[in-house]
Write a protein that holds these residues in place. Structure first.
Motif, PDB file in Angstrom:
ATOM      1  N   THR A  75     -12.750 -59.270 -14.203  1.00 53.30           N
ATOM      2  CA  THR A  75     -11.767 -59.157 -15.286  1.00 53.30           C
ATOM      3  C   THR A  75     -11.145 -57.768 -15.307  1.00 53.30           C
ATOM      4  O   THR A  75      -9.944 -57.609 -15.559  1.00 53.30           O
ATOM      5  N   THR A  76     -11.954 -56.745 -15.028  1.00 48.69           N
ATOM      6  CA  THR A  76     -11.434 -55.374 -14.993  1.00 48.69           C
ATOM      7  C   THR A  76     -10.355 -55.241 -13.926  1.00 48.69           C
ATOM      8  O   THR A  76      -9.296 -54.670 -14.164  1.00 48.69           O
ATOM      9  N   THR A  79      -7.141 -57.197 -15.022  1.00 49.06           N
ATOM     10  CA  THR A  79      -6.321 -56.517 -16.036  1.00 49.06           C
ATOM     11  C   THR A  79      -5.698 -55.241 -15.472  1.00 49.06           C
ATOM     12  O   THR A  79      -4.606 -54.856 -15.888  1.00 49.06           O
ATOM     13  N   THR A  80      -6.379 -54.620 -14.517  1.00 47.74           N
ATOM     14  CA  THR A  80      -5.785 -53.435 -13.890  1.00 47.74           C
ATOM     15  C   THR A  80      -4.558 -53.839 -13.078  1.00 47.74           C
ATOM     16  O   THR A  80      -3.547 -53.121 -13.073  1.00 47.74           O
ATOM     17  N   ILE A  82      -2.648 -56.315 -13.800  1.00 50.67           N
ATOM     18  CA  ILE A  82      -1.605 -56.603 -14.788  1.00 50.67           C
ATOM     19  C   ILE A  82      -0.996 -55.295 -15.293  1.00 50.67           C
ATOM     20  O   ILE A  82       0.222 -55.145 -15.378  1.00 50.67           O
ATOM     21  N   ALA A  83      -1.873 -54.329 -15.607  1.00 50.43           N
ATOM     22  CA  ALA A  83      -1.387 -53.034 -16.100  1.00 50.43           C
ATOM     23  C   ALA A  83      -0.537 -52.333 -15.056  1.00 50.43           C
ATOM     24  O   ALA A  83       0.433 -51.632 -15.390  1.00 50.43           O
TER      25      ALA A  83
ATOM     26  N   TRP B  53      -1.209 -49.721 -25.893  1.00 54.72           N
ATOM     27  CA  TRP B  53      -0.763 -50.529 -24.755  1.00 54.72           C
ATOM     28  C   TRP B  53      -1.687 -51.731 -24.628  1.00 54.72           C
ATOM     29  O   TRP B  53      -2.829 -51.597 -24.203  1.00 54.72           O
ATOM     30  N   VAL B  55      -2.339 -54.679 -22.567  1.00 55.00           N
ATOM     31  CA  VAL B  55      -1.943 -55.179 -21.249  1.00 55.00           C
ATOM     32  C   VAL B  55      -1.732 -56.687 -21.267  1.00 55.00           C
ATOM     33  O   VAL B  55      -0.740 -57.199 -20.746  1.00 55.00           O
ATOM     34  N   LEU B  56      -2.664 -57.404 -21.883  1.00 53.73           N
ATOM     35  CA  LEU B  56      -2.583 -58.862 -21.854  1.00 53.73           C
ATOM     36  C   LEU B  56      -1.375 -59.366 -22.639  1.00 53.73           C
ATOM     37  O   LEU B  56      -0.692 -60.299 -22.212  1.00 53.73           O
ATOM     38  N   TYR B 262     -13.286 -44.792 -18.644  1.00 54.91           N
ATOM     39  CA  TYR B 262     -13.130 -45.987 -17.797  1.00 54.91           C
ATOM     40  C   TYR B 262     -13.405 -47.254 -18.620  1.00 54.91           C
ATOM     41  O   TYR B 262     -12.654 -48.239 -18.538  1.00 54.91           O
ATOM     42  N   PHE B 266     -10.259 -49.553 -18.857  1.00 61.01           N
ATOM     43  CA  PHE B 266     -10.257 -50.658 -17.891  1.00 61.01           C
ATOM     44  C   PHE B 266     -11.140 -51.838 -18.295  1.00 61.01           C
ATOM     45  O   PHE B 266     -10.875 -52.967 -17.897  1.00 61.01           O
ATOM     46  N   GLN B 267     -12.207 -51.568 -19.063  1.00 60.21           N
ATOM     47  CA  GLN B 267     -13.049 -52.696 -19.484  1.00 60.21           C
ATOM     48  C   GLN B 267     -12.603 -53.253 -20.828  1.00 60.21           C
ATOM     49  O   GLN B 267     -12.538 -54.458 -21.011  1.00 60.21           O
ATOM     50  N   HIS B 269      -9.656 -52.521 -22.235  1.00 55.80           N
ATOM     51  CA  HIS B 269      -8.189 -52.637 -22.172  1.00 55.80           C
ATOM     52  C   HIS B 269      -7.477 -51.769 -23.199  1.00 55.80           C
ATOM     53  O   HIS B 269      -6.370 -52.082 -23.596  1.00 55.80           O
ATOM     54  N   PHE B 271      -5.768 -48.897 -23.027  1.00 53.38           N
ATOM     55  CA  PHE B 271      -5.239 -47.911 -22.079  1.00 53.38           C
ATOM     56  C   PHE B 271      -4.732 -46.658 -22.792  1.00 53.38           C
ATOM     57  O   PHE B 271      -4.837 -45.554 -22.265  1.00 53.38           O
TER      58      PHE B 271
END
Lengths: 422, 304
Positions: A75-76, A79-80, A82-83, B53, B55-56, B262, B266-267, B269, B271
């Protein structure tokens, strides 16, 4: 001199424009779909590629490529991507993060497209299976895999330790967690490992749902707003697990990496799709049995995986059309050889036996069909990654010999409640 | 018009301009690299830190200083900064003292020194993740280290699952990985110390410890400054070791700043908030480097 420059420029412009024009034409014709998956298994990839090739019959301009990503960081990584502005067109999604993807609006709606696909028969897919992937009556991802948790058993190890095998306990109507832990403890005392919850590793605590559901325990209330970790069913379940680890030595302790399929362990809780890991060289006498009954009786737990198409993709309609093709009745049957299906018409011993040759008819009936029909999905929540990590950090103090179970679970609720209440 | 009145046209490509142009051409790759991979990302991170931000949901909303306010109110931040400080102090002290000790030993004229130098330096060139994975097996409860201790009749702790030993384990793994680099730098510095100074000191009756304190340390102090800056900055950027060995646990005991950012970015989301933590890391690294650089006037001995 000027004329020469003009001629050269015109020639170059002609070539460039010609290439650009033909490039535009190619771009209109050719569609390259990219789908991220978390399996790099060659047999899985071959099957997916076969389905993608079949899609070409009606969509000759479409190519689908499958991109395996490591499971631990799936998942990480997704989503990365996607980002970073490089999202795939389609992706597998874990049940635990389903709420994040479905509620965020990241995925394209599927219901209308599926309904318009000839022969799709969406009514064949049970509502129970699609519940996690549906919002406001609209389906956002297809649950292509509903895999029950069960126990793989090494009868050789258990009988060598002098314990009753699960099959014997099932036959005598004694297949309960008390007896399963007792068998595991006997194996543990013989120098082997009794019972391993696969992939738990004292980090992935949600996998313990395969045990605590037997006590009727849940991590949070049905609406997801209230922590129930400190409620009595969870305290009782965790006390039993703690005792099995630290008092009875029925389960390996934290920091011990044990693989059931290496042949030195009595039992492991995992999904049935792990049958492919059973050793072909130096095989042992194995069995597959349903989860033991807990204080609340018999129960089942399933893990689900969905596939969704990203709404922001460049080829959303084509991606949705491919997903409709990939999960139609015919291809669902192909998928069923690795991923237990959500379609009721495929949930029968004949279909599943043909696609799962390692499993006996009894195992398919008792474990697969019964599990899928009655199973509760692993716990998931919006913003699951942060909730998972917060609970993991609090639960760490439970995994020591002298832990106060009730106090630790109270602390879990203190730390996670603000996140659940958001 | 006489010749004297004709205006002298200065050639454009003077020697100075040619030299300057050549200079710019030579530094261009490095300059482009710094702009593209350091300055632009740094600016972007600051820009992201002012936004929320998702992302989804593909939303990117300006929130001003909200992420910085969140930073100040973050209940996890004290323990994260404490873990970072403990790791950095532990690593710097252990790494530099061990590197200096090894360098002094390897500076002796003894047999087999090349073998030992290679032995201590080789972990530096080993893949970090591979090195850490091997250590994760050695340090697990039923792993190699506790197996060795058991042979000696000692029951070893659960190194990576015990809050008291997890951070120590990560520090030691990192020291063994990188001590060779500092060792080689110290060795080069030690070999640059003029031997006649020791002879003069011996004539004056100075013992070995006094020689080390009064001659060796001052003369290698520029290298000590360099290695301390490299080690401190490197210690604040530790990530792979934490990710592989402990995932920040048990509890939050090994969640250092880079691992925390991180997780947030990244975990979880977040950002925007992750970028804010990156800015905090940048400020800390810049402040520590500046402080060390200022200290050089007091503690570093320059021959000129």
């Amino acid at each position: 001199m000027k004329t020469k420059y003009l001629k050269t420029s015109a020639a170059i412009a002609g070539i460039v424009l010609g290439l650009a024009a033909s490039g535009t034409a190619w771009a209109q014709d050719a569609v390259n779909l990219r789908m991220t998956i978390w399996s790099a298994n060659e047999a899985h990839l071959a099957m997916f590629n076969e389905i993608a090739e079949g899609f070409k019959a009606t969509h000759p301009n479409v190519t689908v490529s499958f991109e395996p990503l490591p499971f631990d960081s799936y998942t990480t990584t997704l989503t990365t991507q996607i980002a970073g502005g490089n999202p795939p067109d389609l992706a597998w999604i874990l049940e635990t993060t389903a709420a994040d993807f479905v509620n965020s609006g990241a995925l394209a709606p599927l219901s209308d497209a599926f309904a318009a696909t000839e022969g799709y028969d969406i009514a064949d897919v049970s509502e129970k299976a699609t519940a996690l992937w549906t919002r406001d009556g609209q389906l956002y991802a297809y649950p292509f895999s509903t895999s029950p948790f069960a126990l793989f058993v090494n009868n050789d190890v258990i009988t060598a330790a002098g314990a009753k095998t699960p099959a014997e306990l099932i036959a005598s109507g004694e297949w309960t967690w008390d007896n399963a832990f007792a068998t595991a403890a006997t194996v543990g005392q013989s120098g082997k490992t009794g019972l391993v919850v696969r992939d738990f590793k004292y980090q992935v605590w949600q996998n313990l749902a395969s045990i605590w559901n037997g006590w009727g325990a849940t991590p949070w209330s049905e609406d997801g707003k209230t922590c129930t970790f400190a409620d009595q069913p969870m305290v009782d379940a965790m006390t039993a697990i703690h005792k099995a680890i630290f008092t009875d030595k029925a389960m390996p302790g934290p920091g011990e990496d044990i693989d059931f399929f290496a042949g030195e362990t009595g039992m492991t809780i995992t999904q049935i799709s792990r049958a492919s890991l059973l050793p072909t060289e130096n095989p042992f006498d194995w069995d597959l049995v349903p989860l033991p009954a807990g204080p609340v009786g018999e129960y089942a737990v399933v893990g689900q995986a969905g596939v969704g198409a990203f709404a922001a993709g460049a080829n959303v309609d084509t991606a949705v059309a491919f997903l409709a093709y990939m999960t139609n009745p015919e291809n669902s049957q192909k998928l069923a050889q690795f991923f237990p299906p959500a379609r009721a018409s495929l949930l029968n011993a004949e279909t599943l036996a043909a696609t799962n040759p390692l499993l006996s008819a009894e195992q398919i009936d008792n474990v697969v069909i019964s599990g899928i029909s009655n199973g509760v999905v692993l716990p998931g929540h919006t913003n699951f990654a942060q909730i998972q990590q917060t609970i993991r950090a609090s639960l760490d103090s439970l995994w020591v010999a002298d832990a106060d179970v009730a106090a630790v679970l109270g602390n879990v609720c203190s730390s996670v409640s603000p996140l659940l209440a958001r | 018009m006489s010749l004297a009145e004709t205006p002298q046209k200065r050639p454009f490509w003077t020697m100075a301009r040619r030299d300057a142009a050549a200079g710019y051409v030579f530094i261009a790759p490095q300059l482009i690299g710094i702009i593209a991979f350091v300055l632009v990302p740094l600016g972007l991170v600051f820009w992201y830190s002012l936004h929320e931000w998702n992302v989804l949901a593909s939303t990117f909303n300006y929130v001003g200083a909200a992420n910085y306010q969140m930073l100040l109110a973050d209940p996890n931040l004290p323990s994260v900064l404490w873990a970072s400080a403990v790791f950095s102090v532990g690593l710097v002290i252990l790494n530099m003292s061990l590197a200096l000790l090894l360098a002094v030993l390897l500076d002796q004229k003894l047999r087999g020194l090349v073998v030992f130098r290679t032995l201590f330096f080789s972990p530096v060139v080993v893949s970090l993740v591979a090195w850490t994975i091997v250590w994760s097996f050695l340090l697990q409860n039923n792993g190699g280290i506790n197996g060795l201790l058991a042979m000696l009749g000692i029951e070893g702790p659960n190194w990576l699952r015990n809050p008291a030993t997890a951070m120590v384990s990560v520090v030691v793994v990192q020291v063994f990985k990188n001590v060779g680099l500092n060792m080689v730098l110290f060795l080069a510095a030690l070999q640059g110390v003029p031997k006649e100074l020791y002879e003069a000191a011996r004539v004056d009756g100075a013992g070995r410890f006094k020689q080390f304190r009064r001659i060796t340390l001052p003369l290698i102090s520029p290298t000590i400054l360099l290695t301390s800056i490299i080690t401190v900055v490197g210690s604040l950027q530790v990530f792979a070791q934490i990710a592989v060995l402990t995932q920040g646990g048990p509890g939050m005991s090994t969640t250092v700043l880079v691992y925390y950012l991180y997780q947030q970015a990244f975990q979880f989301h977040f950002f925007g908030y992750g970028s804010t933590l990156s800015i905090l890391l940048f400020v800390i690294v810049a402040a520590l480097t500046f402080a060390q650089w200022q200290l050089r006037k007091r503690i570093v001995f320059y021959e000129n």
